[in-house]
Design an enzyme around this catalytic site. Structure first.
Site, mmCIF file in Angstrom:
data_model
loop_
_atom_site.group_PDB
_atom_site.id
_atom_site.type_symbol
_atom_site.label_atom_id
_atom_site.label_comp_id
_atom_site.label_asym_id
_atom_site.label_seq_id
_atom_site.Cartn_x
_atom_site.Cartn_y
_atom_site.Cartn_z
ATOM 1 N N LYS A 61 43.196 50.823 41.854
ATOM 2 C CA LYS A 61 43.891 51.358 40.680
ATOM 3 C C LYS A 61 44.117 52.846 40.694
ATOM 4 O O LYS A 61 44.750 53.395 40.139
ATOM 5 C CB LYS A 61 43.048 51.323 39.543
ATOM 6 C CG LYS A 61 42.809 49.645 39.183
ATOM 7 C CD LYS A 61 41.813 49.316 37.898
ATOM 8 C CE LYS A 61 41.122 47.987 37.899
ATOM 9 N NZ LYS A 61 39.946 47.796 37.007
ATOM 10 N N ARG A 265 34.612 44.720 25.429
ATOM 11 C CA ARG A 265 35.855 44.235 25.285
ATOM 12 C C ARG A 265 35.901 42.825 25.256
ATOM 13 O O ARG A 265 35.314 42.169 24.510
ATOM 14 C CB ARG A 265 36.966 44.829 26.516
ATOM 15 C CG ARG A 265 36.340 44.626 27.890
ATOM 16 C CD ARG A 265 37.213 45.106 29.004
ATOM 17 N NE ARG A 265 37.362 46.413 29.065
ATOM 18 C CZ ARG A 265 37.166 47.056 30.404
ATOM 19 N NH1 ARG A 265 36.451 46.381 31.377
ATOM 20 N NH2 ARG A 265 37.041 48.344 30.300
#
Length: 278
Positions: A61, A265
């Site tokens: 990323k 999450r």
DNA sequence: AAGGTCTCCTGAGGGC
DNA sequence: TGCCCTCAGGAGACCT
């Protein structure tokens, strides 16, 4: 745009639009995204001015743009970062943080939440030392499939946690972890050490496939936060089988997809296709 | 070692 | 309209 396919879409856009022109000026509109440049934002801007981007690279990323000085501009988009190429003078975005003026257009770092950031990597053209500890991602030549399989099978950690650990394999985030596990019919809490070699190989094959398919669709976006350098969204959200599908029937067996809390999450999975351990 | 929790930020959206 | 809560594609520090 957090995960590998979205970052790669951005990298390709940068490669096409920002190379080979001198950076006329740099404006830092918010300190936070350049926080890791210890000399401060003014020094950051001054050092970038007059340089030229000569490439656009990525590992996982992380993005970096090698400069003609041998250094590199490093970027991580965090949860909400964007790299946009806009005509000079275009109205500023609400969350515009850093502007690079390049002739008649601008490279803009826009980031609502500012978990991402920019920094200058000394001698970082080939591989910034700051990210040397990050594992190769599944789309690069240096990716060592056998080594990753062995690393996973040596660990007692749950397989989803391992997929998200950037020092094991980079580029995988919450969406593509859930999608790959769904395809492999694996529950994310299964320990790496309890998985056979063939099972891990199949899972990593799904990781590669799902990210390649997402890339071909321009990435995944649910909203305007995830766009390419021209502000356009990808279409892979239409192809998701697990992530974000709570309550919708599993496309394999019809059982409603479940959502559970995981690492602050969510994890989405089919409770029938992906049986939890013990 | 492994895995939980919290933090860095700024919203959007739902319930009341 | 407003307030309060939860949630969000990341990642690293800290604690048990």
């Amino acid at each position: 745009m957090p995960e590998l396919p979205e970052v790669e879409v951005v990298r390709r856009g940068l490669e096409r639009h920002v190379l080979g022109q001198p950076i006329a000026s740099v404006e830092v509109l918010h300190e936070r995204p350049v926080r890791s440049h210890v000399a401060g934002s003014a020094a950051f801007a001054e050092e970038m001015a007059g340089r030229q981007f000569v490439g656009a690279r990525r590992r996982g990323k992380y993005l970096w743009l090698p400069l003609d000085s041998g250094d590199a501009l490093m970027a991580h988009l965090g949860m909400s970062g964007q790299m946009l190429v806009q005509p000079a003078g275009q109205t500023d975005e609400r969350h515009l943080r850093v502007r690079f003026v390049l002739g008649d257009h601008e490279l803009r770092f826009v980031d609502q939440r500012m978990f991402g950031g920019l920094s200058i990597s000394r001698d970082g053209a080939e591989l910034p030392p700051e990210i040397a500890h990050i594992a190769p991602d599944p789309m690069e030549a240096a990716f060592d499939l056998d080594a990753v399989v062995a690393r996973i099978r040596r660990s007692q950690s749950g397989i989803k946690r391992l997929l998200l650990t950037q020092t094991v394999v980079s580029g995988v985030g919450n969406i593509y972890a859930d999608e790959s596990l769904w395809r492999a019919r694996l529950h994310g809490e299964r320990a790496g050490s309890r998985l056979g070699r063939a099972v891990v190989l199949e899972l990593l094959g799904h990781v590669q496939d799902v990210m390649a398919e997402a890339l071909a669709q321009g990435g995944t976006s649910f909203d305007s936060l995830y766009v390419n350098v021209n502000g356009q969204s990808g279409y892979f959200d239409r192809s998701l089988d697990a992530y974000g599908q709570e309550g919708r029937p599993c496309s394999r067996c019809g059982t409603p997809i479940r959502r559970v809390a995981f690492m602050n999450r969510s994890s989405y999975f089919c409770p029938r296709c992906q049986r939890p351990p013990r």
